[in-house]
Design an enzyme around this catalytic site. Structure first.
Site, PDB file in Angstrom:
ATOM      1  N   ASP A   1       0.158  -7.465   1.457  1.00  0.00           N
ATOM      2  CA  ASP A   1       0.584  -6.080   1.638  1.00  0.00           C
ATOM      3  C   ASP A   1       2.109  -5.964   1.627  1.00  0.00           C
ATOM      4  OD1 ASP A   1       0.216  -3.352   1.856  1.00  0.00           O
ATOM      5  OD2 ASP A   1       0.141  -3.369   4.046  1.00  0.00           O
TER       6      ASP A   1
ATOM      7  N   LEU B   1     -16.225 -18.714   2.778  1.00  0.00           N
ATOM      8  CA  LEU B   1     -16.427 -19.319   4.096  1.00  0.00           C
ATOM      9  C   LEU B   1     -16.895 -18.298   5.112  1.00  0.00           C
ATOM     10  CD1 LEU B   1     -13.081 -21.312   4.003  1.00  0.00           C
ATOM     11  CD2 LEU B   1     -15.358 -22.280   3.661  1.00  0.00           C
TER      12      LEU B   1
ATOM     13  N   HIS C   1       0.812  -1.213   0.000  1.00  0.00           N
ATOM     14  CA  HIS C   1       0.000   0.000   0.000  1.00  0.00           C
ATOM     15  C   HIS C   1       0.848   1.266   0.000  1.00  0.00           C
ATOM     16  CE1 HIS C   1       0.409  -0.046   4.542  1.00  0.00           C
ATOM     17  NE2 HIS C   1       0.476   1.252   4.314  1.00  0.00           N
TER      18      HIS C   1
ATOM     19  N   LEU D   1      -9.251 -23.018  -3.787  1.00  0.00           N
ATOM     20  CA  LEU D   1     -10.270 -24.050  -3.615  1.00  0.00           C
ATOM     21  C   LEU D   1     -11.606 -23.649  -4.222  1.00  0.00           C
ATOM     22  CD1 LEU D   1      -9.635 -25.317   0.033  1.00  0.00           C
ATOM     23  CD2 LEU D   1      -9.597 -26.698  -2.045  1.00  0.00           C
ATOM     24  N   GLY D   2     -11.879 -22.330  -4.235  1.00  0.00           N
ATOM     25  CA  GLY D   2     -13.154 -21.851  -4.769  1.00  0.00           C
ATOM     26  C   GLY D   2     -14.255 -21.816  -3.744  1.00  0.00           C
TER      27      GLY D   2
ATOM     28  N   GLY E   1       3.487   6.824   7.765  1.00  0.00           N
ATOM     29  CA  GLY E   1       4.836   6.856   7.228  1.00  0.00           C
ATOM     30  C   GLY E   1       5.707   5.728   7.737  1.00  0.00           C
ATOM     31  N   ASN E   2       5.320   5.114   8.860  1.00  0.00           N
ATOM     32  CA  ASN E   2       6.071   3.975   9.406  1.00  0.00           C
ATOM     33  C   ASN E   2       5.861   2.699   8.593  1.00  0.00           C
ATOM     34  OD1 ASN E   2       5.921   5.370  12.512  1.00  0.00           O
ATOM     35  ND2 ASN E   2       7.757   4.202  11.981  1.00  0.00           N
ATOM     36  N   SER E   3       4.801   2.651   7.813  1.00  0.00           N
ATOM     37  CA  SER E   3       4.494   1.426   7.071  1.00  0.00           C
ATOM     38  C   SER E   3       5.661   1.008   6.200  1.00  0.00           C
ATOM     39  CB  SER E   3       3.260   1.644   6.191  1.00  0.00           C
ATOM     40  OG  SER E   3       2.085   1.542   6.943  1.00  0.00           O
TER      41      SER E   3
END
Length: 830
Positions: free
Chosen positions: A122, A253, A92, A249-250, A193-195
């Site tokens: 991410d 859940l 991101h 798997l499709g 900004g830490n991401s």
């Protein structure tokens, strides 16, 4: 995206602050390490492997009147994993960023390029051209303990604060806050900004990549990091395949109530949807089954499910334990591969660098013919659609400056110019004069209103009048003169000319836009509108349209049921269209197969006419993760080919779907077409007029007085409409049906005498257990041909007129039979 269940757990709405965005979060106190001498040594060893990332944000719906290119920057953090310049960061952070600049801890800048990106984890990789860089050391994921001290290194809030350090502890592990993989919880301050930065243990080893925090009033010390086992999993896939190859798997859940609120649970996951043709469907798994384990490992939450699937590659077989029909059974499944976008991005860099106005020392408008000095801190805040009004502000918030231009028929004298500027004064006038000196004379007024000081200048150049208005706060120490002295050069630089040959002059003249706004909705869809389209408040079936409603777009979202396919869906629409319109009044294009935003798609154009104008509807069909998305773009069929291509291209090429952004409240949405039976009827009872009638469920009940037909003005009619036709029953007291028939006959004969194209046939027929006068009319109104039939009869003291109309365009065997059945279904009471 945060786990929806986490919102329920905390009982409050918590906002994720993704650190690539600009803004401010809630900070947390810095903890002291157990050994204050040890901490600086750890930071000194690990900081060189942490870099700061800055770039220009791209995408999203920007304010078209705003221009903050030089200061509207996004930033984040990264960790060096290879000495030749390979850096891991959050997806991101860099997904919507161009012109990446990477700054290492020693202050050196490098141009960066995104090489791999995976939104689900991410994580992303950025490459810079460098050698001999210090790489990070990753910890053993099994060694992480709750309570151990950790250090977060990153670039919080401002790029000027790069390589900032905060200290805390590991607050929790195996946290499920994003419905994908487990995260580490920490109370070390993680701010915007830490991401992408490092979460480091007291050995100087990276235990996680910081990714997000909760930011809400009263919520502190709640940050999260991606653990190194997930980082290692993604990096190995990047290196081996260029992307993350996820097993598929499709299944869709649902967690149990206990799991949703955070209670221990061994109830397994309920299967809410099985994707048609998927490995799960082939293995016999059905909706309502409960998935208990994969490969012998229990899966009670969706995070556990994803964690287990990380251990398998597409193509491998795995045993699933499910509860079906009260029995526990084991199914062996050959795993498919989850469809994903290409994880390798192209270089998203232009030639302007971060400072798009590098080398520009002047700014102006070529269409309005003015220019002035361009200070480094000047930001365009607003510009009117016609470009006659522009407002600037200083990046530090010291002042605002507006320029407005208006046509002026006669040239004003110096006295009248001074009088005019004086009329603009506010509060106390400090100065007012006509200034002849300099290259261009002007009239000005300076004044004070509360704590605000302003100066307004009027310039005249032939048929145009230019107004400059500068405002700033009063300098309490130096008085009001500090402002004019500081900003005088900027005001004095204004000229009522624009030199197109001056390379140092930035032109902000309004240019015609080729596209409209980008819009989004609660289903995770975003797309661009054509220029000057807006939301449509007039038609329920159209969400956005142009001003004349001649072009528009609607979006329909429904759930995909088990067994339904993309092609079956398109075929239903095609069949419905061909059953609605007669062959001479319809056209259907070939179905185009393709992909759109990584999804399999179908496109087809339906065109139809009622006999006058043709209208086309171009439909785009998409299916993803249990939902069907249909875009219907309508426009006149005679629209020029290049205009049609532009219209469709603007919308279709911009369609993006992110199911993670779907509103949490979206559940199962039934597609009515799947269960629709056009021949199924519903019985209507008219107690006042003593009859019942069976009408197809698909017809719409209307009010006769709203229909443009004078014979229904008395208001006794039941009125039912459908595309291209209607059915109506009118009644009045009396028994002389022949008198009513004669009245109607006179009207028909007059119409036939007045217009040779008006064809009418009258006859007596046996119907509904009595003799009925039947009139059959064929006529055309504004090229729209129709057949109208009237039945006149008397029953139980009332005279009834049953009227059916069917336009030629929809005169199909099916539609005609439905009308006849409605007539024959009439039952009259006492």
């Amino acid at each position: 995206m945060l786990n929806r269940n986490t919102f329920r757990l905390f009982g409050i709405v918590l906002a994720i602050v993704l650190a690539a965005a600009s803004g401010f979060g809630f900070g947390t106190p810095v903890r002291a390490a157990a050994d204050s001498d040890e901490l600086p040594q750890i930071i000194a060893r690990t900081s060189p492997s942490v870099v700061a990332i800055i770039g220009k944000p791209t995408g999203g719906k920007a304010d078209k009147g705003t221009d903050k290119d030089r200061y509207d920057l996004a930033h984040g953090t990264g960790v060096i994993i290879k000495s030749n310049g390979v850096i891991v960061t959050n997806a991101h952070v860099v997904k919507s960023m161009s012109n990446l600049v990477i700054v290492t801890s020693d202050g050196k800048s490098h141009t960066g390029k995104v090489t791999n990106l995976d939104e689900q984890s991410d994580l992303a990789l950025v490459k810079i051209e460098a050698a001999g860089l210090q790489t990070a050391s990753f910890a053993d994921p099994k060694s992480l303990r709750v309570g151990e001290t950790v250090v977060a290194i990153g670039t919080p809030v401002s790029f000027a604060l790069r390589n900032s350090v905060t200290v805390g502890i590991v607050s929790g592990i195996d946290r499920s806050v994003n419905d994908q993989y487990r995260l580490i919880q920490t109370d070390a301050a993680i701010n915007p900004g830490n991401s992408g930065g490092a979460l480091v243990n007291m050995k100087g080893e990276v235990v996680g990549i910081n990714t997000l925090k909760y930011s809400e009033y009263g919520v502190d010390n709640l940050g999260f990091a991606i653990p190194v086992d997930t980082v290692d999993y993604v990096l190995k896939h990047f290196e081996a395949y260029g992307k993350v190859k996820r097993s598929f798997l499709g299944l869709k859940l649902e967690e149990s109530w206990e799991a949703a609120v955070g209670l221990p649970s061994d109830d397994g996951l309920t299967v809410s949807h099985v994707e048609p043709g998927s490995p799960a469907e082939k293995a016999g798994i059905e909706e309502g089954d409960t998935l208990v384990s994969i490969g012998g490992k229990a899966v009670d939450t969706t995070v556990q499910y994803n964690e287990v699937l990380k251990q398998y590659l597409p193509g491998q077989s795995v045993k699933l334990t499910v509860q079906a029909g009260g029995k526990t059974v084991t199914r062996e499944v050959a795993l498919g591969e989850e469809k994903s976008e290409d994880a390798r991005q192209t270089d998203n860099t232009d030639n302007t660098g971060l400072n798009t106005d590098r080398g520009k020392t002047k700014i102006g408008d070529s269409s309005q013919s003015w220019s002035m000095k361009y200070p480094s801190g000047l930001i365009k805040q607003f510009q009117s659609a016609d470009g006659t009004v522009v407002r600037f502000a200083d990046a530090k918030g010291d002042f605002t400056l507006s320029v407005s231009v208006e046509d002026q028929g006669d040239e004003l004298s110096p006295a009248l110019l001074l009088k005019t500027v004086g009329e603009l004064k506010m509060g106390t006038i400090l100065e007012k004069q006509y200034v002849k000196s300099g290259t261009q004379p002007y009239a000005k007024v300076t004044g004070k209103l509360g704590g605000m000081v302003y100066q307004i200048r009027l310039y005249q150049d032939h048929d145009k009048l230019y107004t400059l208005a500068l405002t700033y706060s009063q300098d309490k120490e130096n008085g009001t003169k500090a402002g004019p002295n500081s900003y005088g050069d900027l005001l004095d630089s204004f000229r009522t000319v624009f030199d197109r040959q001056d390379a140092k002059l930035k032109d902000i003249a309004k240019k015609k836009s080729g596209g409209g706004d980008e819009v989004s909705n609660e289903y995770g869809l975003t797309f661009a509108l054509p220029d000057k389209w807006n939301e449509s408040p007039y038609r329920d079936d159209v969400q956005y349209s142009n001003d004349t409603m001649s072009q528009g777009i609607s979006i329909e979202v429904t759930s995909q049921t088990t067994g339904d396919t993309l092609d079956a869906w398109v075929k239903r629409d095609k069949t419905d269209f061909e059953e609605t319109f007669a062959p001479s009044y319809r056209e259907t294009s070939e179905v185009k197969q393709g992909t759109l935003d990584g999804m399999e798609s179908r496109e087809v154009t339906f065109s139809a006419t009622m006999g006058d104008k043709w209208e086309s509807i171009h439909r785009v069909y998409l299916v993803k993760e249990g939902y069907k998305y249909k875009f219907s773009i309508h426009y006149p069929k005679e629209l020029k080919a290049d205009e049609t291509d532009k219209l469709l291209g603007t919308v279709i090429s911009s369609i993006r779907l992110d199911v993670k952004k779907m509103d949490a409240g979206v559940g199962f949405i039934q597609d009515e077409q799947e269960i629709l039976d056009k021949n199924r009827t519903i019985r209507y009872v008219d107690e006042d007029y003593g009859y019942t009638v069976k009408i197809p469920e698909t017809w719409t009940r209307d009010y006769a007085e709203d229909y443009d037909d004078s014979q229904f003005e008395k208001g006794g009619a039941s009125f039912y409409t459908f595309t291209g036709g209607y059915f109506a029953v009118d009644a009045e007291e009396g028994t002389d049906w022949q008198e009513k028939a004669a009245e109607l006959n006179d009207g028909h004969e007059k119409s036939a005498e007045a217009d040779a194209d008006y064809k009418v046939k009258a006859e007596d027929v046996s119907l509904l257990g009595t003799t009925v006068r039947k009139f059959t009319v064929h006529y055309s109104v504004k090229k729209v041909g129709y057949e109208e039939t009237e039945y006149v009869l008397s029953r139980n003291g009332k005279v009834y007129v049953i009227t059916t109309r069917l336009n030629d365009a929809v005169h199909t065997e099916a539609n005609a039979e439905r009308l006849n059945k409605a007539v024959r279904s009439m039952v009259f009471g006492k």
